[in-house]
Design a protein around this motif. Structure first.
Motif, PDB file in Angstrom:
ATOM      1  N   ASP A   1      -2.024  -1.312 -13.306  1.00  0.00           N
ATOM      2  CA  ASP A   1      -2.530  -2.236 -12.282  1.00  0.00           C
ATOM      3  C   ASP A   1      -2.019  -1.863 -10.900  1.00  0.00           C
ATOM      4  O   ASP A   1      -2.750  -1.950  -9.905  1.00  0.00           O
ATOM      5  N   LEU A   2      -0.756  -1.453 -10.825  1.00  0.00           N
ATOM      6  CA  LEU A   2      -0.180  -1.065  -9.536  1.00  0.00           C
ATOM      7  C   LEU A   2      -0.948   0.110  -8.936  1.00  0.00           C
ATOM      8  O   LEU A   2      -1.324   0.090  -7.761  1.00  0.00           O
ATOM      9  N   SER A   3      -1.173   1.126  -9.735  1.00  0.00           N
ATOM     10  CA  SER A   3      -1.891   2.304  -9.253  1.00  0.00           C
ATOM     11  C   SER A   3      -3.304   1.942  -8.803  1.00  0.00           C
ATOM     12  O   SER A   3      -3.769   2.389  -7.749  1.00  0.00           O
ATOM     13  N   THR A   4      -3.977   1.107  -9.604  1.00  0.00           N
ATOM     14  CA  THR A   4      -5.356   0.714  -9.284  1.00  0.00           C
ATOM     15  C   THR A   4      -5.425  -0.068  -7.988  1.00  0.00           C
ATOM     16  O   THR A   4      -6.249   0.214  -7.102  1.00  0.00           O
TER      17      THR A   4
ATOM     18  N   GLU B   1       0.146   8.531   2.703  1.00  0.00           N
ATOM     19  CA  GLU B   1       0.772   8.332   4.010  1.00  0.00           C
ATOM     20  C   GLU B   1       2.268   8.627   3.959  1.00  0.00           C
ATOM     21  O   GLU B   1       2.837   9.140   4.917  1.00  0.00           O
ATOM     22  N   VAL B   2       2.903   8.256   2.852  1.00  0.00           N
ATOM     23  CA  VAL B   2       4.336   8.512   2.696  1.00  0.00           C
ATOM     24  C   VAL B   2       4.568   9.227   1.373  1.00  0.00           C
ATOM     25  O   VAL B   2       3.812   9.054   0.411  1.00  0.00           O
ATOM     26  N   THR B   3       5.627  10.034   1.328  1.00  0.00           N
ATOM     27  CA  THR B   3       5.834  10.896   0.164  1.00  0.00           C
ATOM     28  C   THR B   3       7.173  10.704  -0.525  1.00  0.00           C
ATOM     29  O   THR B   3       7.350  11.191  -1.642  1.00  0.00           O
ATOM     30  N   MET B   4       8.110  10.025   0.109  1.00  0.00           N
ATOM     31  CA  MET B   4       9.450   9.916  -0.481  1.00  0.00           C
ATOM     32  C   MET B   4      10.122   8.615  -0.051  1.00  0.00           C
ATOM     33  O   MET B   4      10.199   8.322   1.143  1.00  0.00           O
ATOM     34  N   PRO B   5      10.622   7.816  -1.018  1.00  0.00           N
ATOM     35  CA  PRO B   5      11.394   6.627  -0.651  1.00  0.00           C
ATOM     36  C   PRO B   5      12.878   6.949  -0.597  1.00  0.00           C
ATOM     37  O   PRO B   5      13.352   7.893  -1.245  1.00  0.00           O
TER      38      PRO B   5
ATOM     39  N   PRO C   1      13.903  -3.712  -5.355  1.00  0.00           N
ATOM     40  CA  PRO C   1      12.690  -3.642  -6.179  1.00  0.00           C
ATOM     41  C   PRO C   1      12.359  -2.191  -6.517  1.00  0.00           C
ATOM     42  O   PRO C   1      12.853  -1.261  -5.884  1.00  0.00           O
ATOM     43  N   ASP C   2      11.512  -2.018  -7.522  1.00  0.00           N
ATOM     44  CA  ASP C   2      11.001  -0.682  -7.807  1.00  0.00           C
ATOM     45  C   ASP C   2      10.097  -0.248  -6.654  1.00  0.00           C
ATOM     46  O   ASP C   2       9.363  -1.057  -6.083  1.00  0.00           O
ATOM     47  N   VAL C   3      10.153   1.027  -6.320  1.00  0.00           N
ATOM     48  CA  VAL C   3       9.347   1.567  -5.228  1.00  0.00           C
ATOM     49  C   VAL C   3       8.459   2.679  -5.771  1.00  0.00           C
ATOM     50  O   VAL C   3       8.934   3.599  -6.440  1.00  0.00           O
ATOM     51  N   VAL C   4       7.166   2.550  -5.502  1.00  0.00           N
ATOM     52  CA  VAL C   4       6.198   3.573  -5.901  1.00  0.00           C
ATOM     53  C   VAL C   4       5.393   3.938  -4.665  1.00  0.00           C
ATOM     54  O   VAL C   4       4.521   3.184  -4.231  1.00  0.00           O
TER      55      VAL C   4
ATOM     56  N   GLU D   1       0.822  -1.205   0.000  1.00  0.00           N
ATOM     57  CA  GLU D   1       0.000   0.000   0.000  1.00  0.00           C
ATOM     58  C   GLU D   1       0.856   1.256   0.000  1.00  0.00           C
ATOM     59  O   GLU D   1       0.588   2.211  -0.741  1.00  0.00           O
ATOM     60  N   GLU D   2       1.909   1.284   0.821  1.00  0.00           N
ATOM     61  CA  GLU D   2       2.732   2.485   0.957  1.00  0.00           C
ATOM     62  C   GLU D   2       3.820   2.601  -0.101  1.00  0.00           C
ATOM     63  O   GLU D   2       4.110   3.706  -0.573  1.00  0.00           O
ATOM     64  N   ALA D   3       4.434   1.482  -0.455  1.00  0.00           N
ATOM     65  CA  ALA D   3       5.638   1.543  -1.293  1.00  0.00           C
ATOM     66  C   ALA D   3       5.528   0.785  -2.607  1.00  0.00           C
ATOM     67  O   ALA D   3       6.471   0.808  -3.409  1.00  0.00           O
ATOM     68  N   GLY D   4       4.412   0.089  -2.841  1.00  0.00           N
ATOM     69  CA  GLY D   4       4.237  -0.617  -4.099  1.00  0.00           C
ATOM     70  C   GLY D   4       5.079  -1.865  -4.245  1.00  0.00           C
ATOM     71  O   GLY D   4       5.170  -2.434  -5.339  1.00  0.00           O
TER      72      GLY D   4
END
Length: 387
Positions: A176-179, A245-249, A237-240, A150-153
């Motif tokens: 799909d990830l966004s959805t 809740e969170v804004t920056m990885p 992994p890729d992080v989205v 949910e937070e980091a994809g």
């Protein structure tokens, strides 16, 4: 019980944690949550050559009501749907019976178990109604995996027959990830639907139990009993991030984040400083993974810092420190007590286990033997050389 770490002859044996920390008060004023320490083999160029892995941290939103703009590990609140026994049906659908599933998680743990595992508040109503819940050892790992997605994809799923292979996150298309991130954020129970649609299950086998922190009583408006897990991945992994809740990885080594925190370039929560300071013992990912897996067998106890303000800083005492109360108040609304003393004066005692806050940053200090086979944190005050 044999300890996983070796201490010098000056180290003192920790006093047992007060029994009250291993029980739930009648009316606790906290919620339960999980946090996931994601480590990954670092193939990227980095100025820090002492560690061959990175750790994922995320920056909490500035509008958050709890620790705004703070760098933490991904995670979040436990939901009742994480304890739904339909998860047994999903694992059985793809080849693992409930008995086999239960046997594969937590059965080799011989040490203490924290209340979040033995009597989870998140499922108390279901338990009181005599209904069956999912094994908490499994449910809490599902929480960590769901919240991390949910937070980091980062989606930690697997086919059951591949559970003994390296943990490799499942990739979704951008659409799909966004959805699914939005859908899961709006309704945690839909994480089950995501897994079923992919014909996969949460990869609970690669999440190693690491530690358990309870927010101090002075944060009485927002308190969390949080169990931390660790997962070791073969590559980043890729992080989205969800930008809610969170804004920056941030991918960072334990040393790099402590250096930035010490220089006031980033603000890191005290438990994260403590765990990163422990990880300074491990410069290679395979060492860390081996330790995490073997240490888990020695169990876990819940820690609640007891806070005291000084003339030039604040101390967060932990179990084992000689100043830690024998029976600390678990629920209190009083302000932080003050002591007419300095950090230097308080550090003169021998048996120390605490976090020191001074000049806006935290340092972990420990001279006692850690419980449950854990490592002492290495105190970082600006310099460090890997051993």
């Amino acid at each position: 019980m044999q300890r996983a770490n070796h201490l010098s002859s000056q180290a003192l044996k920790a006093k047992p944690s007060p029994a009250i920390l291993s029980t739930q008060p009648r009316n606790p004023n906290w919620r339960e949550s999980t946090s996931l320490i994601i480590t990954a083999k670092d193939d990227h160029s980095s100025s820090d050559q002492q560690f061959n892995y990175s750790v994922l941290m995320v920056k909490r939103s500035g509008g958050s009501s709890f620790m705004p703009s703070t760098f933490v590990f991904p995670g979040g609140r436990v939901e009742l749907s994480d304890f739904d026994t339909k998860w047994y049906l999903l694992y059985a659908k793809y080849g693992l019976s409930p008995a086999t599933l239960d046997e594969s998680i937590g059965r080799d743990i011989t040490g203490p178990r924290p209340p979040i595992v033995t009597s989870p508040l998140s499922a108390r109503e279901v338990i009181n109604s005599k209904q069956t819940i999912l094994n908490p050892e499994i449910a809490l790992r599902i929480t960590a995996i769901r919240e991390t997605f949910e937070e980091a994809g980062v989606l930690l799923l697997t086919a059951p027959e591949e559970r003994h292979q390296d943990c490799t996150p499942t990739q979704l298309s951008s659409a799909d990830l966004s959805t699914w991130q939005l859908r899961v954020r709006n309704d945690g129970s839909s994480f089950f639907d995501l897994c079923d649609s992919l014909q996969m299950v949460p990869n609970i086998w690669h999440l190693h139990e690491w530690t358990n922190w309870l927010t101090p009583t002075n944060n009485h408006n927002k308190r969390y009993d949080t169990i931390f897990y660790m997962v070791c991945l073969p590559r980043r992994p890729d992080v989205v991030v969800d930008n809610a809740e969170v804004t920056m990885p941030m991918w960072t080594s334990p040393l790099s984040i402590l250096e930035e925190h010490h220089k006031d370039q980033v603000f890191v929560a005290p438990p994260q400083v403590w765990e990163m300071s422990r990880m300074l013992h491990f410069s290679h990912l395979d060492q860390l993974q081996h330790f995490a897996l073997s240490r888990q067998r020695q169990g876990l106890e819940r820690w609640m810092p007891v806070v005291t303000a000084l003339n030039d800083g604040t101390l967060f005492f932990l179990p084992g420190d000689e100043r830690y109360p024998e029976a600390p108040e678990m629920i209190a609304n009083e302000p932080i007590p003050s002591l007419d003393s300095t950090v230097e004066e308080q550090e003169a005692v021998s048996c120390k286990n605490l976090t020191v806050m001074r000049d806006g940053h935290f340092e972990s200090v420990c001279t006692v033997e850690p419980i449950c086979g854990h490592k002492q944190p290495i105190r970082f005050s600006g310099t460090f050389t890997a051993q």
